[in-house]
Structures are given as structure tokens and as C-alpha cells.
Design a protein around this motif. Structure first.
Motif, PDB file in Angstrom:
ATOM      1  N   ILE A 154      67.652   0.135   4.213  1.00 22.44           N
ATOM      2  CA  ILE A 154      66.821   0.143   5.297  1.00 22.44           C
ATOM      3  C   ILE A 154      65.467  -0.323   5.104  1.00 22.44           C
ATOM      4  CG2 ILE A 154      68.606  -1.934   6.029  1.00 22.44           C
ATOM      5  CD1 ILE A 154      68.469   0.855   8.450  1.00 22.44           C
ATOM      6  N   LEU A 155      65.024   1.555   4.711  1.00 28.90           N
ATOM      7  CA  LEU A 155      64.244   2.109   4.650  1.00 28.90           C
ATOM      8  C   LEU A 155      63.215   1.451   3.802  1.00 28.90           C
ATOM      9  CD1 LEU A 155      64.795   5.673   5.678  1.00 28.90           C
ATOM     10  CD2 LEU A 155      63.461   3.870   7.320  1.00 28.90           C
ATOM     11  N   LEU A 156      63.201   1.210   2.734  1.00 32.35           N
ATOM     12  CA  LEU A 156      62.426   0.503   1.215  1.00 32.35           C
ATOM     13  C   LEU A 156      62.584  -0.688   1.498  1.00 32.35           C
ATOM     14  CD1 LEU A 156      63.237   3.523  -0.932  1.00 32.35           C
ATOM     15  CD2 LEU A 156      61.311   3.052   0.188  1.00 32.35           C
ATOM     16  N   VAL A 157      64.114  -1.462   1.223  1.00 31.08           N
ATOM     17  CA  VAL A 157      64.149  -2.515   1.523  1.00 31.08           C
ATOM     18  C   VAL A 157      63.316  -3.919   1.965  1.00 31.08           C
ATOM     19  CG1 VAL A 157      66.171  -4.128   1.588  1.00 31.08           C
ATOM     20  CG2 VAL A 157      66.084  -2.324   0.113  1.00 31.08           C
ATOM     21  N   ILE A 158      63.705  -3.667   3.594  1.00 37.67           N
ATOM     22  CA  ILE A 158      62.512  -4.255   4.679  1.00 37.67           C
ATOM     23  C   ILE A 158      61.898  -4.012   4.681  1.00 37.67           C
ATOM     24  CG2 ILE A 158      62.523  -4.762   6.959  1.00 37.67           C
ATOM     25  CD1 ILE A 158      65.417  -4.012   7.259  1.00 37.67           C
ATOM     26  N   PRO A 159      60.710  -3.690   4.063  1.00 40.23           N
ATOM     27  CA  PRO A 159      59.304  -3.219   4.317  1.00 40.23           C
ATOM     28  C   PRO A 159      58.746  -4.351   2.877  1.00 40.23           C
ATOM     29  CG  PRO A 159      59.694  -1.500   4.804  1.00 40.23           C
ATOM     30  CD  PRO A 159      61.436  -2.062   4.602  1.00 40.23           C
ATOM     31  N   ALA A 160      59.815  -3.875   1.890  1.00 43.76           N
ATOM     32  CA  ALA A 160      59.486  -4.834   0.816  1.00 43.76           C
ATOM     33  C   ALA A 160      60.125  -6.280   0.828  1.00 43.76           C
ATOM     34  CB  ALA A 160      60.277  -4.077  -0.512  1.00 43.76           C
ATOM     35  N   GLY A 161      60.467  -6.411   1.348  1.00 40.72           N
ATOM     36  CA  GLY A 161      60.679  -7.989   1.329  1.00 40.72           C
ATOM     37  C   GLY A 161      60.439  -8.471   2.671  1.00 40.72           C
ATOM     38  N   ILE A 162      59.596  -7.974   3.478  1.00 41.60           N
ATOM     39  CA  ILE A 162      58.649  -9.368   4.445  1.00 41.60           C
ATOM     40  C   ILE A 162      57.306  -8.884   3.464  1.00 41.60           C
ATOM     41  CG2 ILE A 162      57.347  -8.504   6.342  1.00 41.60           C
ATOM     42  CD1 ILE A 162      60.543  -7.125   7.806  1.00 41.60           C
ATOM     43  N   ALA A 163      56.792  -7.738   2.369  1.00 44.57           N
ATOM     44  CA  ALA A 163      55.520  -7.518   1.973  1.00 44.57           C
ATOM     45  C   ALA A 163      55.470  -8.688   1.026  1.00 44.57           C
ATOM     46  CB  ALA A 163      55.060  -6.127   1.443  1.00 44.57           C
ATOM     47  N   ILE A 164      56.919  -9.439   0.388  1.00 46.56           N
ATOM     48  CA  ILE A 164      56.152 -10.268  -0.166  1.00 46.56           C
ATOM     49  C   ILE A 164      56.239 -11.775   0.789  1.00 46.56           C
ATOM     50  CG2 ILE A 164      57.067  -9.011  -2.046  1.00 46.56           C
ATOM     51  CD1 ILE A 164      59.558 -10.660  -1.807  1.00 46.56           C
ATOM     52  N   GLY A 165      56.298 -11.484   2.019  1.00 50.72           N
ATOM     53  CA  GLY A 165      56.778 -13.006   2.665  1.00 50.72           C
ATOM     54  C   GLY A 165      57.442 -13.438   2.519  1.00 50.72           C
ATOM     55  N   LEU A 166      58.763 -13.035   2.439  1.00 49.26           N
ATOM     56  CA  LEU A 166      60.365 -13.287   3.640  1.00 49.26           C
ATOM     57  C   LEU A 166      60.233 -13.115   4.522  1.00 49.26           C
ATOM     58  CD1 LEU A 166      62.843 -11.323   0.467  1.00 49.26           C
ATOM     59  CD2 LEU A 166      61.284 -14.063   0.482  1.00 49.26           C
ATOM     60  N   ASP A 167      61.212 -14.301   5.436  1.00 49.14           N
ATOM     61  CA  ASP A 167      61.069 -14.094   6.603  1.00 49.14           C
ATOM     62  C   ASP A 167      62.012 -13.375   6.879  1.00 49.14           C
ATOM     63  OD1 ASP A 167      63.622 -15.301   8.780  1.00 49.14           O
ATOM     64  OD2 ASP A 167      61.764 -16.583   9.398  1.00 49.14           O
ATOM     65  N   PRO A 168      61.333 -12.531   7.973  1.00 48.04           N
ATOM     66  CA  PRO A 168      61.822 -11.183   8.996  1.00 48.04           C
ATOM     67  C   PRO A 168      62.721 -11.231   9.682  1.00 48.04           C
ATOM     68  CG  PRO A 168      59.019 -11.534   9.681  1.00 48.04           C
ATOM     69  CD  PRO A 168      59.492 -12.321   8.668  1.00 48.04           C
ATOM     70  N   LEU A 169      63.527 -12.096  10.071  1.00 52.02           N
ATOM     71  CA  LEU A 169      64.162 -12.389  10.086  1.00 52.02           C
ATOM     72  C   LEU A 169      65.564 -12.258   9.889  1.00 52.02           C
ATOM     73  CD1 LEU A 169      63.757 -14.507  14.209  1.00 52.02           C
ATOM     74  CD2 LEU A 169      63.815 -11.624  13.782  1.00 52.02           C
ATOM     75  N   LEU A 170      65.238 -13.097   8.329  1.00 49.38           N
ATOM     76  CA  LEU A 170      66.288 -13.359   8.005  1.00 49.38           C
ATOM     77  C   LEU A 170      66.448 -11.837   6.374  1.00 49.38           C
ATOM     78  CD1 LEU A 170      68.305 -14.857   6.567  1.00 49.38           C
ATOM     79  CD2 LEU A 170      66.912 -16.237   5.286  1.00 49.38           C
ATOM     80  N   VAL A 171      65.357 -11.768   6.340  1.00 46.38           N
ATOM     81  CA  VAL A 171      65.563  -9.892   5.509  1.00 46.38           C
ATOM     82  C   VAL A 171      66.406  -9.300   6.497  1.00 46.38           C
ATOM     83  CG1 VAL A 171      63.706  -8.147   4.764  1.00 46.38           C
ATOM     84  CG2 VAL A 171      63.523 -10.909   4.095  1.00 46.38           C
ATOM     85  N   ALA A 172      66.001  -8.717   8.134  1.00 48.79           N
ATOM     86  CA  ALA A 172      66.335  -8.072   8.873  1.00 48.79           C
ATOM     87  C   ALA A 172      68.203  -8.099   8.348  1.00 48.79           C
ATOM     88  CB  ALA A 172      65.953  -7.747   9.958  1.00 48.79           C
TER      89      ALA A 172
END
Length: 179
Positions: free
Chosen positions: A55-73
Motif C-alpha cells: 500500500i505504501l506505493l500503490v495507494i499514492p500511485a493510484g490516487i496520483a493518476i486520478g482514480l477515486d481515493p476511497l475505491l483505491v483505498a
């Protein structure tokens, strides 16, 4: 091979993969960005399940490209936590079969043991994402004598807290930077 030897044999691989993951953090973002639609979220799930990406790399990467933060989390949490259940089940079966117990180990294992001796399973679980990664920490906890259910509970709680913290920090960072 006892549990200590198993953990010690995994640590050099862990160090190499951890260094590679940090160097390839931008690559994680590229992989997710190249996917389309719901495949992006499936990729978040899979990458979160891979030790040392987590999660340390994946969450920031997903949110940075514009994915929904709650769904990414949510997806990253599930991807990171699910392997812990498999690890505990496999460890308990293998430990019973091979009679694994405690033993001496490497510097990283000794550092984990010091955290264990000072703070117990809760301390190891909450330090795991930055200390060893949650997957290896689960193996270490079991090798140090933690019960499977306790390990599952504390590791799941740790992943949940870290998921919320990483998501909130990333959302705040994206807002401040205007990305």
C-alpha cells in the motif's frame, strides 16, 4: 528447515525487492495508468498484494493518476490484507508438519525481535509497513510464537490504519500540489 532459517533465507530477497520497488515507484504509477477502466482497480488490488510494493506505493500511485481515493483505498486494503490470511494458514500447516520453532537470525530479524520484545505483536504489526513489509512481518510474528488469530487481527488493523493514513496524506498532497 526451521522457521528461523526460512525467514533468514527470505530476507536478502526482501532487501533486493524493497530497493527495486522504491526505485520503480514511478513504474507502479505507469502500470496503473496504462490500464483502462476497471482493470486499473484490479491492478491496484494485485500490486497491493505483492510484498514490498504494498500500500505504501500503490495507494499514492493510484490516487496520483486520478482514480477515486476511497475505491483505491478499499481495493488496496483488500489486496494487501488478503495474502496475510493465506500466510497464516500456510504457516500454521507447515509449522505443524515440520515442527518449526524459534531460532537465531539476521540483523533484520533481530530488529523485528527487539520491536517484538518491546511492543509485542501490536508494535510489530504497526511498524511492519516501514520495518519489513506486512507479509514478512506476519511470518516473523508467527515465527516468534504469535497465535494465528492474533496475527490476523493485528495485521489487519495495522493495514487499515496505514491505508487511511496513506490515503489521507496522498489526497492532501495532491490537493496542495494541485495535481
Amino acid at each position: 528447515m526451521d522457521a528461523s532459517s526460512l525467514v533468514d533465507s527470505l530476507l536478502p530477497v526482501a532487501d533486493t525487492l524493497a530497493g527495486d520497488a522504491l526505485l520503480q515507484g514511478g513504474q507502479v504509477r505507469e502500470w496503473i495508468a496504462r490500464a483502462s477502466g476497471p482493470w486499473r482497480y484490479l491492478l491496484v488490488f494485485v500490486l497491493a498484494a505483492i510484498p514490498w510494493l504494498e500500500i505504501l506505493l500503490v495507494i499514492p500511485a493510484g490516487i496520483a493518476i486520478g482514480l477515486d481515493p476511497l475505491l483505491v483505498a478499499g481495493v488496496a486494503f483488500a489486496g494487501n490484507a488478503l495474502p496475510i490470511y493465506g500466510i497464516v494458514l500456510a504457516y500454521e500447516r507447515l509449522a505443524a508438519r515440520f515442527g518449526w520453532g524459534e531460532g537465531e537470525g539476521s540483523k533484520r530479524r533481530e530488529r523485528a525481535r527487539r520491536v517484538w520484545n518491546s511492543y509485542g505483536l501490536p508494535g510489530l504489526a504497526f511498524a511492519a509497513p516501514v520495518l519489513t513489509g506486512v507479509h514478512l512481518a506476519a511470518v516473523i510474528a508467527l515465527g516468534l510464537g504469535a497465535r494465528g488469530r492474533s496475527t490476523l487481527g493485528w495485521m489487519t488493523a495495522s493495514i487499515a490504519v496505514w491505508t487511511v493514513a496513506i490515503t489521507a496524506a496522498t489526497v492532501a498532497g495532491v490537493a496542495v500540489l494541485g495535481l
